[in-house]
Design a protein around this motif. Structure first.
Motif, PDB file in Angstrom:
ATOM      1  N   THR A   1       0.834  -1.206   0.000  1.00  0.00           N
ATOM      2  CA  THR A   1       0.000   0.000   0.000  1.00  0.00           C
ATOM      3  C   THR A   1       0.869   1.258   0.000  1.00  0.00           C
ATOM      4  O   THR A   1       0.623   2.202  -0.771  1.00  0.00           O
ATOM      5  N   ALA A   2       1.886   1.267   0.861  1.00  0.00           N
ATOM      6  CA  ALA A   2       2.798   2.415   0.893  1.00  0.00           C
ATOM      7  C   ALA A   2       3.642   2.486  -0.370  1.00  0.00           C
ATOM      8  O   ALA A   2       3.874   3.573  -0.930  1.00  0.00           O
ATOM      9  N   ALA A   3       4.091   1.332  -0.858  1.00  0.00           N
ATOM     10  CA  ALA A   3       4.946   1.310  -2.043  1.00  0.00           C
ATOM     11  C   ALA A   3       4.185   1.756  -3.290  1.00  0.00           C
ATOM     12  O   ALA A   3       4.782   2.367  -4.194  1.00  0.00           O
ATOM     13  N   ARG A   4       2.915   1.458  -3.346  1.00  0.00           N
ATOM     14  CA  ARG A   4       2.121   1.847  -4.519  1.00  0.00           C
ATOM     15  C   ARG A   4       2.090   3.362  -4.674  1.00  0.00           C
ATOM     16  O   ARG A   4       2.247   3.890  -5.789  1.00  0.00           O
ATOM     17  N   ASN A   5       1.915   4.081  -3.582  1.00  0.00           N
ATOM     18  CA  ASN A   5       1.876   5.551  -3.657  1.00  0.00           C
ATOM     19  C   ASN A   5       3.209   6.113  -4.141  1.00  0.00           C
ATOM     20  O   ASN A   5       3.257   7.059  -4.935  1.00  0.00           O
ATOM     21  N   VAL A   6       4.313   5.521  -3.654  1.00  0.00           N
ATOM     22  CA  VAL A   6       5.636   5.988  -4.071  1.00  0.00           C
ATOM     23  C   VAL A   6       5.867   5.686  -5.542  1.00  0.00           C
ATOM     24  O   VAL A   6       6.350   6.538  -6.313  1.00  0.00           O
ATOM     25  N   ALA A   7       5.535   4.468  -5.976  1.00  0.00           N
ATOM     26  CA  ALA A   7       5.779   4.066  -7.359  1.00  0.00           C
ATOM     27  C   ALA A   7       4.957   4.901  -8.346  1.00  0.00           C
ATOM     28  O   ALA A   7       5.410   5.179  -9.459  1.00  0.00           O
ATOM     29  N   MET A   8       3.775   5.321  -7.934  1.00  0.00           N
ATOM     30  CA  MET A   8       2.903   6.071  -8.840  1.00  0.00           C
ATOM     31  C   MET A   8       3.219   7.562  -8.865  1.00  0.00           C
ATOM     32  O   MET A   8       3.158   8.196  -9.924  1.00  0.00           O
ATOM     33  N   PHE A   9       3.590   8.142  -7.715  1.00  0.00           N
ATOM     34  CA  PHE A   9       3.684   9.594  -7.628  1.00  0.00           C
ATOM     35  C   PHE A   9       5.082  10.120  -7.299  1.00  0.00           C
ATOM     36  O   PHE A   9       5.287  11.335  -7.278  1.00  0.00           O
ATOM     37  N   ALA A  10       6.034   9.236  -7.009  1.00  0.00           N
ATOM     38  CA  ALA A  10       7.384   9.707  -6.659  1.00  0.00           C
ATOM     39  C   ALA A  10       8.451   8.851  -7.339  1.00  0.00           C
ATOM     40  O   ALA A  10       9.492   8.569  -6.748  1.00  0.00           O
TER      41      ALA A  10
END
Length: 413
Positions: free
Chosen positions: A385-394
């Motif tokens: 869940t945390a990694a998805r946000n990083v992979a998509m937006f950072a």
């Protein structure tokens, strides 16, 4: 040993109640000497000297207890005589009393001379006997390691031909419990190198500047034992982003790590640095520039083959029957190695409790493992869940392209 008189018994009790009362202890010692108990008197006098080393009365009693002539038995000195010098071998007395009291003065222990203040600490440097063949499954991880890290190191002629330096840095990242430490040991085994595992507790120190010194000592030990693989676990704790740090002490530790990785002041040939983290987005960006931890490898949850190997490993010493590893591995898709170990532990616990209740020992069967699979929940979904946000937006510079592809392939986006 004669029985104590009532007065001596009373004084013993008083000394136990007030152990620092030197006059009281010396009074007890004098009575013990009068009673013929020299050994006990010496113990009391030595304890008194611990509290008051300069006590003249204690020294006089010690001379008497050790058989030396008492000063008051000598003829009276003439006014023109120099002051008497009492010679007493304190080192010999301390040796005789070593089982009773500790010596007054302790010299630093040194087997071969004085300790060198610059001597390196004795880090636990191992010889790794694990190789990649011992890692079940993880075919893609092994291919990446071979292409980017191992092949150039195994072929010194090709390495010299193409000007490849004998150094390297690799950052392993991924969800917790997926075998990053085991892979680091396997890399050391493949290279035939020593293995030095470093954790946060080995580095951080409460005194200013000591954390940097500890970090320098780690790399100094690795250089002295090259070829050596230095494994920095939880690198985000030691090398976190300096922009988000509130304490200058931690910033100094990151700066020291950058200095050691650069090899500008020291020769890092033969020192391979492997770092592991669950949170690569928290690692200082300067650590990931070329020449430092310049290669990144995503370690994902074990595949089907790896899950079967992990389950077989954790069930190998347990009484089992009728276990279908392939079926169990399919039902645990997306589980980490730690989750699979917990699954086996839960199934064994259920069989143990059942055996204790029935009074009849039974084997661990497939029903126990399937029931445990329903009870245990995978622990890595919160990481994705945390990694998805990083992979998509950072995902600056495509750093997390591999992670993004995996999330799409497993429909986690």
């Amino acid at each position: 040993m004669a029985e104590d008189t009532p007065l001596i018994r009373s004084l013993r009790s008083a000394v136990e109640a007030a152990p620092a009362d030197v006059p009281l202890r010396l009074h007890l010692a004098a009575l013990l000497l009068d009673d013929g108990e020299s050994d006990q008197a010496v113990t009391q006098i030595a304890a008194a000297l611990q509290h008051e080393p300069g006590s003249a009365e204690a020294r006089k009693l010690m001379l008497r207890a050790m058989g030396a002539p008492a000063p008051d038995t000598a003829p009276p000195p003439s006014p023109t005589d120099p002051p008497p010098v009492v010679s007493f071998d304190w080192a010999s007395a301390e040796q005789q009393l070593s089982d009773t009291v500790q010596p007054r003065f302790v010299e630093p222990a040194a087997a071969d001379g004085e300790d060198d203040p610059g001597e390196e600490p004795a880090w636990d440097i191992e010889s790794s006997h694990v190789v990649l063949a011992d890692v079940g499954g993880m075919t893609e991880v092994k291919k990446r390691l071979e292409a980017a890290f191992l092949a150039p190191m195994r072929n010194p002629e090709l390495r010299r031909l193409y000007g490849k330096s004998l150094r390297g840095g690799l950052l392993l990242y991924g969800p917790p419990g997926c075998g990053k430490t085991f892979i680091a040991r396997a890399v050391a085994g493949e290279l035939g190198a020593k293995f030095l595992s470093v954790s946060l507790s080995d580095i951080l120190d409460m005194y200013i500047g000591q954390s940097e010194r500890n970090l320098h000592d780690v790399f100094a030990a690795a250089r002295a034992n090259a070829p050596c693989v230095v494994f920095l676990d939880e690198i985000d704790a030691v090398g976190g982003k300096r922009s988000s740090m509130r304490h200058n002490a931690m910033r100094g530790t990151v700066n020291q790590l950058l200095l050691e990785l650069d090899g500008a002041q020291y020769d890092n040939d033969g020192v391979f640095v492997l770092a592991a983290t669950n949170s690569p987005w928290d690692v200082d960006t300067a650590l990931r520039r070329p020449g430092r931890l310049d290669r990144t490898l995503l370690v994902l949850p074990p595949d089907q083959e790896a899950r079967e190997s992990i389950l077989r490993y954790h069930l190998r010493d347990r009484p089992i029957e009728g276990v279908e590893l392939s079926k169990l591995a399919k039902k645990t898709d997306g589980w980490s190695g730690a989750d699979l170990a917990h699954l086996c532990e839960t199934a064994a616990e259920a069989a143990l409790l059942d055996s204790a209740a029935s009074g009849r020992v039974r084997m661990i069967g497939m029903p126990d493992l399937l029931a445990a699979a329903k009870e245990v929940r995978p622990s890595i979904e919160s990481w994705f869940t945390a990694a998805r946000n990083v992979a998509m937006f950072a995902n600056e510079g495509g750093t997390y392209d591999e992670l993004l592809a995996f999330l799409k392939r497993t429909r986690r986006l």
